[in-house]
Design a protein around this motif. Sequence first.
Motif: not given
Length: 241
Positions: A122-150
């Motif tokens: 589906i044409g949600f092009q932001s889902l192809g952004s490398h930023a999303l994977q980078a955010i997921e990695e930062l979350l998984a490593s704990g670098a940006i703490g616990t996700l409380q909400g978006i």
Amino acid sequence: MRAARVALVGVHGFGTHHLHNLDRLHAAGVVELVAVADPQPPAPESVPETAAVFPGLPELLAATPDLELIIVATPIQTHAPLGLAALETDTDLYLEKPPVASLADFNTLCEAAQKSGRSVQIGFQSLGSHALQAIEELLASGAIGTLQGISATGRWVRDRAYYKRSRWAGKRSIDGVDVVDGVATNPLAHAVATALRIAGARTMDDVASVETDLYRANDIESDDTSVIRIRTAAGLPVTCA
Ligand SMILES: NC(=O)c1ccc[n+]([C@@H]2O[C@H](COP(=O)([O-])OP(=O)(O)OC[C@H]3O[C@@H](n4cnc5c(N)ncnc54)[C@H](O)[C@@H]3O)[C@@H](O)[C@H]2O)c1
């Protein structure tokens, strides 16, 4: 690598972005645009000379064998019939957002996609952004703490010209057919899809509740001033406005 045989349905409006992108991918040897379909003929020189031009998808499919991908960039109310017709021909499908106008049509499309075994994007092009994977990695490593909400805020102003650009803009339905084109389902849907991805919500079972406040300032049938509050099954609040 052989270039993939691609067809584009809908060549005006956002279809022109697809034409530019296909041009770029053609130059890179990745795709060959073999056919386009639109009841309004394409602008002169907007489509490669080698691409056949048809007034609709049925005519295109009848005359174009061995397609590998069909891109559908047409009004929302046409997505379900065109998307289903494309999947019946054993091609991959890139369907512009929002995918379809109702949950029932969405389930039908998912079943057809599963049955065909083909890929649907589906044409949600932001889902192809490398930023999303980078955010997921930062979350998984704990670098940006616990996700409380978006939360995501869209501050684009949609004026009268935007809602006058097409017959379907801002409509709930046309002649009894669902369109459901509002800020919540169309521009803001990019933010909702991206937020759900970051929240780890991938399927309907990952969503516990959805509340909406939908208002309009323009003289339209749907919303242009909108708040969407989602709670994921994991308890994470997602607010897009
Ligand atoms: N991904 C994005 O960022 C993005 C941005 C803008 C629009 N869109 C989506 O693209 C789609 C099209 O939006 P638009 O603003 O270009 O609409 P539009 O009405 O401006 O253009 C749609 C095109 O489809 C053609 N068309 C209509 N019915 C058709 C049919 N049955 N078969 C073939 N062609 C047909 C029209 O003649 C027109 O050329 C919508 O789903 C919209 O939400 C996505």
